[in-house]
Design a protein around this motif. Sequence first.
Motif, PDB file in Angstrom:
ATOM      1  N   LYS A 300       0.822  -1.205   0.000  1.00 61.37           N
ATOM      2  CA  LYS A 300       0.000   0.000   0.000  1.00 61.37           C
ATOM      3  C   LYS A 300       0.859   1.259   0.000  1.00 61.37           C
ATOM      4  CE  LYS A 300      -3.503   2.403   2.771  1.00 61.37           C
ATOM      5  NZ  LYS A 300      -4.283   2.372   4.044  1.00 61.37           N
ATOM      6  N   GLN A 301       1.935   1.263   0.792  1.00 64.70           N
ATOM      7  CA  GLN A 301       2.780   2.452   0.901  1.00 64.70           C
ATOM      8  C   GLN A 301       3.430   2.798  -0.433  1.00 64.70           C
ATOM      9  OE1 GLN A 301       2.686  -0.085   2.907  1.00 64.70           O
ATOM     10  NE2 GLN A 301       2.508   0.595   5.034  1.00 64.70           N
ATOM     11  N   ARG A 303       2.169   2.028  -3.456  1.00 60.29           N
ATOM     12  CA  ARG A 303       1.100   2.560  -4.330  1.00 60.29           C
ATOM     13  C   ARG A 303       0.825   4.015  -3.997  1.00 60.29           C
ATOM     14  NH1 ARG A 303      -1.575  -2.256  -2.870  1.00 60.29           N
ATOM     15  NH2 ARG A 303      -3.104  -1.028  -1.691  1.00 60.29           N
ATOM     16  N   GLU A 304       0.718   4.332  -2.716  1.00 61.80           N
ATOM     17  CA  GLU A 304       0.454   5.710  -2.308  1.00 61.80           C
ATOM     18  C   GLU A 304       1.617   6.622  -2.672  1.00 61.80           C
ATOM     19  OE1 GLU A 304      -0.297   5.295   1.843  1.00 61.80           O
ATOM     20  OE2 GLU A 304      -2.406   4.738   1.579  1.00 61.80           O
TER      21      GLU A 304
END
Length: 319
Positions: A300-301, A303-304
């Motif tokens: 997730k990190q 992608r963000e």
Amino acid sequence: MHGANSSSLTPRYFILNGIPGLEATHMWISLPFTVMYIIAVVGNCGLIYLISHEETLHRPMYYFLALLSLTDFSGCTSFVPNMLCIFWFSLKEIDFNACLVQMFFIHMLTAMESGVLMLMALDRYVAICYPLRYETILTNTVIIKISLATFNRSVSLTIPFTFLLKHLPYCRGNLVHHTYCDHMSVAKLSCGNIKINVIYGLIAVIFIAGFDMFCISMSYTTIIRAVVNLSSADARQNAFSTCTSHICAIVITYVPAFFNFFTRRFGERTIPHHVHIFIANLYLLLPPTLNPIVYGVKTKQIREGMIRLFFKEKSILNI
């Protein structure tokens, strides 16, 4: 023997034959390898750039990921451009010393990738079993030291391959039935005793892959025990989710590697030679291609960070 120095039986150059028996289809075979290489270069360079520019990713886990990306990029670049020259332009000659250099980097970077995956397992072990001490245990100094130790191990265990090949007499021709200079493919051209090459190759594989797999297994055994003892189901799910990308990277790397290793030693007579060549290329090219995709999708990190970096660059261009 073509290109041989008659006084020392050392060839001036080798001829990399590509994929024997499929020379007529080399151009078509090159297409998937070209696509995979482009994805590997863009993906790994993109990850390195993202991690270096995003402050939120300046953490041990992502430093190790950047090291893995650098290793992957270097690994596939050490042989794919040369392989494509064979497929596209029939540029098959490679200088003897250049062949040894290519072999050194291919085997050294393969060993380095295994070591980095082991370090990433150590990172997950510390993060899950000692979360409050994570930043104090894996400091920047510690990360640099263990990364250098892994690099030095890879170099020191690979250098003997070059000396073993350098001093062999080559009187069985200089035609290498491969797309790159592999240790045993070159050694088999020698009319000397290559028993020590075979033994040292096995020792190096056992010491590197065996040791790293043992450390990875011990790390995840401890991680599983720690996660199972967590009282919250959400905490267990979050803990396991942080390991998903790394587990995928391990599978992507070790399954093709071990398949290539065992088929070369135990399936030499039953599996066609061109299949061996395909497997050998895929086991080197598949991890660099898939690892950035896996981490980009699963983390997730990252992608963000990609979204923030994209909009930041877009806003700068619009100014």
